[in-house]
Write a protein that holds these residues in place. Structure first.
Motif, PDB file in Angstrom:
ATOM      1  N   SER A   1       0.389   2.308  -3.753  1.00 57.94           N
ATOM      2  CA  SER A   1      -0.816   3.119  -3.627  1.00 57.94           C
ATOM      3  C   SER A   1      -0.507   4.562  -3.261  1.00 57.94           C
ATOM      4  O   SER A   1      -0.983   5.492  -3.910  1.00 57.94           O
ATOM      5  N   GLN A   2       0.313   4.757  -2.244  1.00 54.65           N
ATOM      6  CA  GLN A   2       0.565   6.110  -1.756  1.00 54.65           C
ATOM      7  C   GLN A   2       1.671   6.817  -2.520  1.00 54.65           C
ATOM      8  O   GLN A   2       1.559   8.005  -2.819  1.00 54.65           O
ATOM      9  N   GLN A   3       2.738   6.101  -2.850  1.00 56.28           N
ATOM     10  CA  GLN A   3       3.862   6.744  -3.536  1.00 56.28           C
ATOM     11  C   GLN A   3       3.688   6.743  -5.053  1.00 56.28           C
ATOM     12  O   GLN A   3       3.741   7.791  -5.693  1.00 56.28           O
TER      13      GLN A   3
ATOM     14  N   PRO B   1      -5.390   1.437  -5.976  1.00 54.31           N
ATOM     15  CA  PRO B   1      -6.057   1.995  -4.794  1.00 54.31           C
ATOM     16  C   PRO B   1      -5.706   1.210  -3.538  1.00 54.31           C
ATOM     17  O   PRO B   1      -5.391   0.014  -3.598  1.00 54.31           O
ATOM     18  N   ALA B   2      -5.745   1.886  -2.401  1.00 52.93           N
ATOM     19  CA  ALA B   2      -5.422   1.237  -1.128  1.00 52.93           C
ATOM     20  C   ALA B   2      -6.565   0.365  -0.634  1.00 52.93           C
ATOM     21  O   ALA B   2      -6.345  -0.557   0.160  1.00 52.93           O
ATOM     22  N   GLU B   3      -7.768   0.623  -1.106  1.00 55.10           N
ATOM     23  CA  GLU B   3      -8.938  -0.150  -0.688  1.00 55.10           C
ATOM     24  C   GLU B   3      -9.369  -1.086  -1.797  1.00 55.10           C
ATOM     25  O   GLU B   3      -9.358  -0.714  -2.980  1.00 55.10           O
TER      26      GLU B   3
ATOM     27  N   ILE C   1       0.835  -1.203   0.000  1.00 55.06           N
ATOM     28  CA  ILE C   1       0.000   0.000   0.000  1.00 55.06           C
ATOM     29  C   ILE C   1       0.872   1.257   0.000  1.00 55.06           C
ATOM     30  O   ILE C   1       0.610   2.217  -0.741  1.00 55.06           O
ATOM     31  N   ALA C   2       1.922   1.252   0.831  1.00 53.86           N
ATOM     32  CA  ALA C   2       2.798   2.424   0.938  1.00 53.86           C
ATOM     33  C   ALA C   2       3.502   2.709  -0.377  1.00 53.86           C
ATOM     34  O   ALA C   2       3.643   3.877  -0.775  1.00 53.86           O
TER      35      ALA C   2
ATOM     36  N   GLU D   1       0.983   5.559  -6.709  1.00 59.04           N
ATOM     37  CA  GLU D   1      -0.429   5.772  -7.045  1.00 59.04           C
ATOM     38  C   GLU D   1      -0.880   4.926  -8.239  1.00 59.04           C
ATOM     39  O   GLU D   1      -1.621   5.375  -9.105  1.00 59.04           O
TER      40      GLU D   1
END
Length: 316
Positions: free
Chosen positions: A156-158, A163-165, A152-153, A160
């Protein structure tokens, strides 16, 4: 073969009976009153006693268990204390999504692990083999929730990219209809299995590479690709069938972590919520499903191995 399967079914039924008894009595030892759980801690003792008497919870535990078995034989898994709905209905609503997630994780794991294990065996002690072994050990030692958080990190976050969900669709085909949202859950679920399958496949392939039929095939001048695909692959994969059967319940357990981490509406998330709410009928039903998958997985693995290799004699 039919007699063998029948004997295994009888043993499986006895195992499930034992599992149901152990879990039933253990759950009833955790709390002295289901009525206290349902009505809350602030309700009066009289109200709790009335509730327990109305639902038969004040009877001896053995009598309650026999009553549960009778209802279980008629397909009645009980009623959820907190959700006020039949457990069988709740399982039916969520089983398809969890099954597809587990199946996708298993397919991805096998698609990666089988060729990787054979490649490691062919290139044993080389750079590919050593690197893949190190990565497999690292994945095996990494908890699923930690791997999921790392994915996720990064993705998803870095980056993109995903999605995290997970997909919130109630369709069991969300893995196929929304692959972008389901990519990280499937990878997280498959990673641990890849580590186990690849090393198991490597050991099996190394054993087969030393057999006479491989030497004969190579002596005939067959291309290495045909030797590996036509002769080695089938025999090297048969021990893996048994391993897959034993690891099916592990996927069910992994669903609890993956579904809770990615907020995926399936049996795993339902089980986690029922655990927090102390919803014992749901907990018991989920545990029985794990036991059922264990015995069915082992039975199917034995039958498939016997069918794939006629040299295996099934004891009658």
């Amino acid at each position: 073969m039919a007699r063998y399967v029948l004997n295994r079914l009888v043993v499986s039924a006895l195992v499930l009976l034992g599992i149901s008894a152990v879990v039933f009595f253990m759950l009833h030892l955790v709390s002295d009153s289901p009525g206290r759980i349902v009505l809350g801690q602030r309700v009066s003792p009289e109200a709790v006693a009335a509730f327990d008497h109305q639902h038969g919870f004040d009877r001896p535990v053995v009598v309650q268990y026999l009553d549960y078995l009778e209802r279980l034989l008629h397909g009645d898994l009980g009623r959820s204390y907190k959700l006020n709905e039949n457990v069988s209905t709740l399982i039916a609503q969520n089983a398809g999504r969890s099954a597809m997630l587990s199946l996708a994780g298993l397919v991805v794991a096998l698609a990666v692990a089988v060729p990787l294990g054979i490649l490691q065996a062919v290139r044993r002690n080389g750079l590919i083999d050593r690197t893949a072994t190190a990565v497999s050990y690292m994945l095996y030692a990494t908890p699923s929730f930690l791997l999921g958080l790392a994915l996720i990190a990064v993705f998803s976050q870095q980056l993109e990219l995903f999605p995290a969900e997970a997909s919130q669709s109630h369709s069991p085909w969300a893995v196929l209809t929304d692959p972008r949202a389901m990519a990280l859950p499937v990878i997280t679920l498959a990673a641990g299995s890849v580590a186990v399958f690849a090393q198991y496949q490597r050991s099996s392939a190394l054993d087969q590479l030393g057999q006479d039929y491989i030497r004969v095939a190579r002596a005939k001048g067959l291309p290495e690709r045909l030797v590996l695909t036509r002769h080695l692959l089938r025999n090297a994969c048969m021990p893996l069938i048994t391993l897959v059967g034993t690891l099916v319940p592990t996927l069910l357990a992994g669903n609890v972590i993956v579904e809770s981490l990615f907020n995926y509406p399936g049996l795993g998330l339902l089980f986690l919520n029922s655990l927090q709410r102390e919803d014992y009928p749901l907990l018991l039903a989920y545990t029985l499903m794990g036991g059922l998958l264990t015995v069915v997985g082992n039975l199917l693995a034995d039958v498939l191995v016997a069918a794939a290799d006629r040299r295996i004699e099934v004891r009658r």
